[in-house]
Write an enzyme that holds these catalytic residues in place. Structure first.
Site, PDB file in Angstrom:
ATOM      1  N   HIS A 171       4.191  -3.382 -26.181  1.00  0.00           N
ATOM      2  CA  HIS A 171       4.829  -3.648 -23.999  1.00  0.00           C
ATOM      3  C   HIS A 171       3.993  -3.656 -23.940  1.00  0.00           C
ATOM      4  O   HIS A 171       3.058  -4.695 -24.065  1.00  0.00           O
ATOM      5  CB  HIS A 171       4.571  -1.174 -24.493  1.00  0.00           C
ATOM      6  CG  HIS A 171       4.929  -1.154 -22.734  1.00  0.00           C
ATOM      7  ND1 HIS A 171       4.521  -2.230 -22.004  1.00  0.00           N
ATOM      8  CD2 HIS A 171       5.532  -0.212 -22.328  1.00  0.00           C
ATOM      9  CE1 HIS A 171       4.652  -0.744 -20.527  1.00  0.00           C
ATOM     10  NE2 HIS A 171       5.805  -0.533 -21.099  1.00  0.00           N
ATOM     11  N   ASP A 172       4.826  -4.790 -22.555  1.00  0.00           N
ATOM     12  CA  ASP A 172       4.205  -6.393 -22.117  1.00  0.00           C
ATOM     13  C   ASP A 172       3.102  -5.910 -21.599  1.00  0.00           C
ATOM     14  O   ASP A 172       2.247  -6.644 -21.288  1.00  0.00           O
ATOM     15  CB  ASP A 172       5.379  -7.043 -21.465  1.00  0.00           C
ATOM     16  CG  ASP A 172       6.417  -6.106 -21.198  1.00  0.00           C
ATOM     17  OD1 ASP A 172       6.009  -5.187 -20.706  1.00  0.00           O
ATOM     18  OD2 ASP A 172       7.061  -7.052 -20.277  1.00  0.00           O
ATOM     19  N   THR A 191       2.875   2.277 -12.136  1.00  0.00           N
ATOM     20  CA  THR A 191       3.888   2.061 -13.502  1.00  0.00           C
ATOM     21  C   THR A 191       4.869   0.898 -13.865  1.00  0.00           C
ATOM     22  O   THR A 191       4.264  -0.359 -12.510  1.00  0.00           O
ATOM     23  CB  THR A 191       4.915   2.585 -13.374  1.00  0.00           C
ATOM     24  OG1 THR A 191       6.108   2.754 -14.324  1.00  0.00           O
ATOM     25  CG2 THR A 191       6.792   2.041 -11.834  1.00  0.00           C
ATOM     26  N   SER A 192       5.091   0.263 -14.512  1.00  0.00           N
ATOM     27  CA  SER A 192       5.442  -0.602 -15.349  1.00  0.00           C
ATOM     28  C   SER A 192       5.514  -1.905 -14.677  1.00  0.00           C
ATOM     29  O   SER A 192       5.625  -3.123 -14.150  1.00  0.00           O
ATOM     30  CB  SER A 192       5.697  -0.903 -16.782  1.00  0.00           C
ATOM     31  OG  SER A 192       4.994  -0.208 -17.835  1.00  0.00           O
ATOM     32  N   THR A 250      46.193 -33.706   0.391  1.00  0.00           N
ATOM     33  CA  THR A 250      45.824 -31.999  -0.534  1.00  0.00           C
ATOM     34  C   THR A 250      47.575 -32.527  -1.012  1.00  0.00           C
ATOM     35  O   THR A 250      48.289 -33.124  -1.938  1.00  0.00           O
ATOM     36  CB  THR A 250      47.214 -31.610   1.113  1.00  0.00           C
ATOM     37  OG1 THR A 250      48.083 -32.453   1.736  1.00  0.00           O
ATOM     38  CG2 THR A 250      46.035 -31.731   2.422  1.00  0.00           C
ATOM     39  N   HIS A 251      46.695 -31.103  -2.235  1.00  0.00           N
ATOM     40  CA  HIS A 251      47.572 -30.890  -3.190  1.00  0.00           C
ATOM     41  C   HIS A 251      47.462 -32.559  -4.030  1.00  0.00           C
ATOM     42  O   HIS A 251      48.338 -32.709  -5.423  1.00  0.00           O
ATOM     43  CB  HIS A 251      49.041 -31.261  -2.900  1.00  0.00           C
ATOM     44  CG  HIS A 251      48.971 -29.989  -2.439  1.00  0.00           C
ATOM     45  ND1 HIS A 251      49.217 -28.055  -2.643  1.00  0.00           N
ATOM     46  CD2 HIS A 251      49.188 -29.449  -0.681  1.00  0.00           C
ATOM     47  CE1 HIS A 251      49.383 -27.534  -1.703  1.00  0.00           C
ATOM     48  NE2 HIS A 251      49.201 -28.070  -0.574  1.00  0.00           N
ATOM     49  N   GLN A 273      12.303   3.457  -9.741  1.00  0.00           N
ATOM     50  CA  GLN A 273      11.390   3.175 -11.240  1.00  0.00           C
ATOM     51  C   GLN A 273      11.210   1.355 -10.613  1.00  0.00           C
ATOM     52  O   GLN A 273      10.662   1.208 -10.975  1.00  0.00           O
ATOM     53  CB  GLN A 273      11.593   3.373 -12.212  1.00  0.00           C
ATOM     54  CG  GLN A 273      10.590   2.724 -12.828  1.00  0.00           C
ATOM     55  CD  GLN A 273      10.114   3.115 -14.519  1.00  0.00           C
ATOM     56  OE1 GLN A 273      10.660   2.697 -16.107  1.00  0.00           O
ATOM     57  NE2 GLN A 273      10.019   4.203 -14.980  1.00  0.00           N
ATOM     58  N   SER A 323      29.382 -45.804 -26.476  1.00  0.00           N
ATOM     59  CA  SER A 323      28.943 -46.085 -27.466  1.00  0.00           C
ATOM     60  C   SER A 323      29.798 -47.173 -28.197  1.00  0.00           C
ATOM     61  O   SER A 323      29.748 -47.925 -29.274  1.00  0.00           O
ATOM     62  CB  SER A 323      28.741 -45.111 -28.863  1.00  0.00           C
ATOM     63  OG  SER A 323      30.061 -44.270 -28.804  1.00  0.00           O
ATOM     64  N   LYS A 342      33.308 -49.394 -20.254  1.00  0.00           N
ATOM     65  CA  LYS A 342      33.120 -47.778 -19.263  1.00  0.00           C
ATOM     66  C   LYS A 342      31.268 -48.490 -18.587  1.00  0.00           C
ATOM     67  O   LYS A 342      31.012 -48.383 -18.823  1.00  0.00           O
ATOM     68  CB  LYS A 342      33.408 -46.600 -20.396  1.00  0.00           C
ATOM     69  CG  LYS A 342      34.057 -45.897 -21.277  1.00  0.00           C
ATOM     70  CD  LYS A 342      35.460 -46.330 -20.930  1.00  0.00           C
ATOM     71  CE  LYS A 342      35.487 -44.728 -19.973  1.00  0.00           C
ATOM     72  NZ  LYS A 342      36.006 -43.901 -20.754  1.00  0.00           N
ATOM     73  N   GLU A 370      29.276 -36.036 -13.192  1.00  0.00           N
ATOM     74  CA  GLU A 370      30.274 -35.293 -14.822  1.00  0.00           C
ATOM     75  C   GLU A 370      29.227 -33.160 -15.119  1.00  0.00           C
ATOM     76  O   GLU A 370      29.083 -32.625 -15.530  1.00  0.00           O
ATOM     77  CB  GLU A 370      30.514 -35.228 -15.995  1.00  0.00           C
ATOM     78  CG  GLU A 370      31.448 -36.083 -15.485  1.00  0.00           C
ATOM     79  CD  GLU A 370      31.799 -37.056 -16.291  1.00  0.00           C
ATOM     80  OE1 GLU A 370      33.607 -37.403 -16.452  1.00  0.00           O
ATOM     81  OE2 GLU A 370      30.870 -37.725 -17.340  1.00  0.00           O
TER      82      GLU A 370
END
Length: 451
Positions: A76-77, A102-103, A149-150, A224, A276, A281, A288
């Site tokens: 129990h932390d 309470t916790s 557009t499109h 709680q 690579s 490139k 991305e």
């Protein structure tokens, strides 16, 4: 050994510092200290005990290693936190640690401190990105480009319009962040089911005072836990910001396509490698990465929404997932904000390609303007549309310019001179109120972020 990319690849030091284990421990100790201080002021616990708890409620005394050791035994932390704090308090002050709470009073209030700091970091980055975009919008307010557009050439627009749209959207994200902070960054000291019963008649006053000490707004009512619609709002706001950043990065990626190449990411030919195996490139890797990471952030929305419906006054199903989605969403959103600032601060513009693409359709993008011009000169709108559409289809079929086709139509020459036809076909002068729109957005943004 590091496993998660956040450990070694993604994230900024300032945001990681908010969510690291020791910072979390310090915030929980801060809540325990605030509780003791409030109780000492009211007289629920001895003032000397409250003062001692406040002196020792620090990672200078309470070590993460000791908390972890106790938790392995207790499973129990918060019980581990209590015992570790009790151990370092002199005399009998440790007996009063955690009295009446309470916790989740500790967990949710301390988590609010982390969320508040996270929102402040993210907000500052959004403002910085807006400033970068304002500079771009002002510089390229009159840079005419083809609007699509499109995925097809539509009408002329400007790069100022593109950047101003992003500014306007990010301004809305600032508003969402501010509202989210108001909702989610709240203090709670209300006990096991939210009634403050363990604190007796002074429970409500303790609840209010603890929040005041912590610099948080007190939650209006709870069981709680602080209700998880607030935390879902936090995740949804970050996901919304991520979607904006993805939109912006996606546009740059598309405009950097070889066959378009109007703008692109800064590339260092002396050091940077694009592939690579393909030496030529120059990939849009920053954009991305922004798009890829945004997918992770957005995926946490479903988890956050699922955390809202809990059993009765509370169960534990939200806890484990929140340990993942809250820090990761904050860290990753902050990270791609940094990437976005970097990307848009160093955009390369290829003016010749912008102009080339603007004229790529050989005048077809001016069909709407020509239709409107004929209508202004007295031809009916529907007739003008039908005539210009017929000429446009002929231009497609004959693979020739629209201007040439229009100039051969006797019906058109009844309304327009050749000089008027030539003027109407200039895409640089068909921009409507674009400058006004851009100026309005910039002016408002400067007013808000300058406050």
């Amino acid at each position: 050994m590091a496993i998660h990319p956040i450990e070694f690849r993604y994230g900024t030091p300032e945001m990681k510092a908010v969510w690291e284990q020791e910072a979390k421990l310090q915030n929980m100790l801060k809540v325990e200290a605030a509780l003791a201080k409030a109780e000492g002021e009211i007289g629920l616990i001895p003032k000397e005990a409250a003062d001692e708890i406040n002196r020792k409620a620090s990672t200078e005394y309470v070590k993460q290693e000791r908390v972890d050791e106790i938790e392995r035994a207790t499973n129990h932390d918060i019980a581990a936190l209590m015992k570790a704090l009790q151990e370092v308090c002199d005399d009998d002050a440790g007996e009063y640690v955690h009295y009446g709470s309470t916790s989740n009073d500790i967990i949710d209030s301390s988590q609010s401190l982390q969320l508040k700091e996270s929102i402040e970091i993210i907000r500052a980055k959004v403002v910085k990105l807006i400033e970068v975009l304002i500079d771009l919008a002002e510089e390229h307010k009159d840079t005419v480009t083809i609007g699509r557009t499109h995925g097809q050439h539509a009408l002329p627009t400007t790069y100022g319009m593109k950047f101003a749209i992003y500014i306007d959207e990010l301004m809305r994200q600032l508003e969402r962040l501010d509202l989210t902070q108001k909702h989610v960054c709240v203090g709670m000291m209300t006990g096991a089911v939210g009634t403050t019963a363990a604190l007796g008649d002074q429970g409500y006053d303790i609840h209010m005072r603890v929040s005041e000490i912590l610099g948080l707004n007190p939650v209006q009512i709870s069981n709680q836990v602080v209700q998880r619609d607030n935390h879902a709002e936090f995740i949804m706001t970050l996901a919304n910001i991520a979607s904006t950043l993805e939109k912006m990065a996606l546009e740059v990626r598309n405009l950097q396509r070889t066959e378009i190449m109007e703008v692109g990411e800064k590339f260092d030919p002396e050091k940077q490698v694009g592939s690579s195996t393909m030496p030529h490139k120059r990939n849009p890797i920053t954009g991305e990465r922004i798009c890829g990471v945004s997918r992770v952030i957005k995926s946490y929305v479903n988890v956050a929404l699922a955390n809202n419906p809990l059993w009765h006054e509370r169960d534990l199903t939200n806890s484990s997932s929140e340990r993942i989605i809250l820090p990761e969403s904050a860290i990753l959103t902050d990270y791609i904000l940094n990437l976005s600032i970097k990307l848009f601060s160093k955009l390369d513009f290829y003016d010749e390609n912008i102009e080339h693409n603007l004229n790529l359709s050989n005048g077809l993008i001016m069909a709407e303007r020509f239709m409107s011009k004929l209508t202004q000169k007295g031809m009916g709108r529907q007739s003008a549309y039908a005539l210009v559409r017929s000429c446009s289809m002929d231009a497609y079929a004959q693979d020739t310019g629209l201007r040439e086709i229009l100039s051969q139509q006797e019906e058109i020459l009844k309304y327009l001179t050749q000089e008027e036809i030539d003027e109407t076909m200039d895409p640089h002068t068909y921009l409507g109120s674009s400058t006004k729109f851009v100026d309005n957005v910039i002016s408002r943004a400067k007013d808000v972020i300058g406050e």
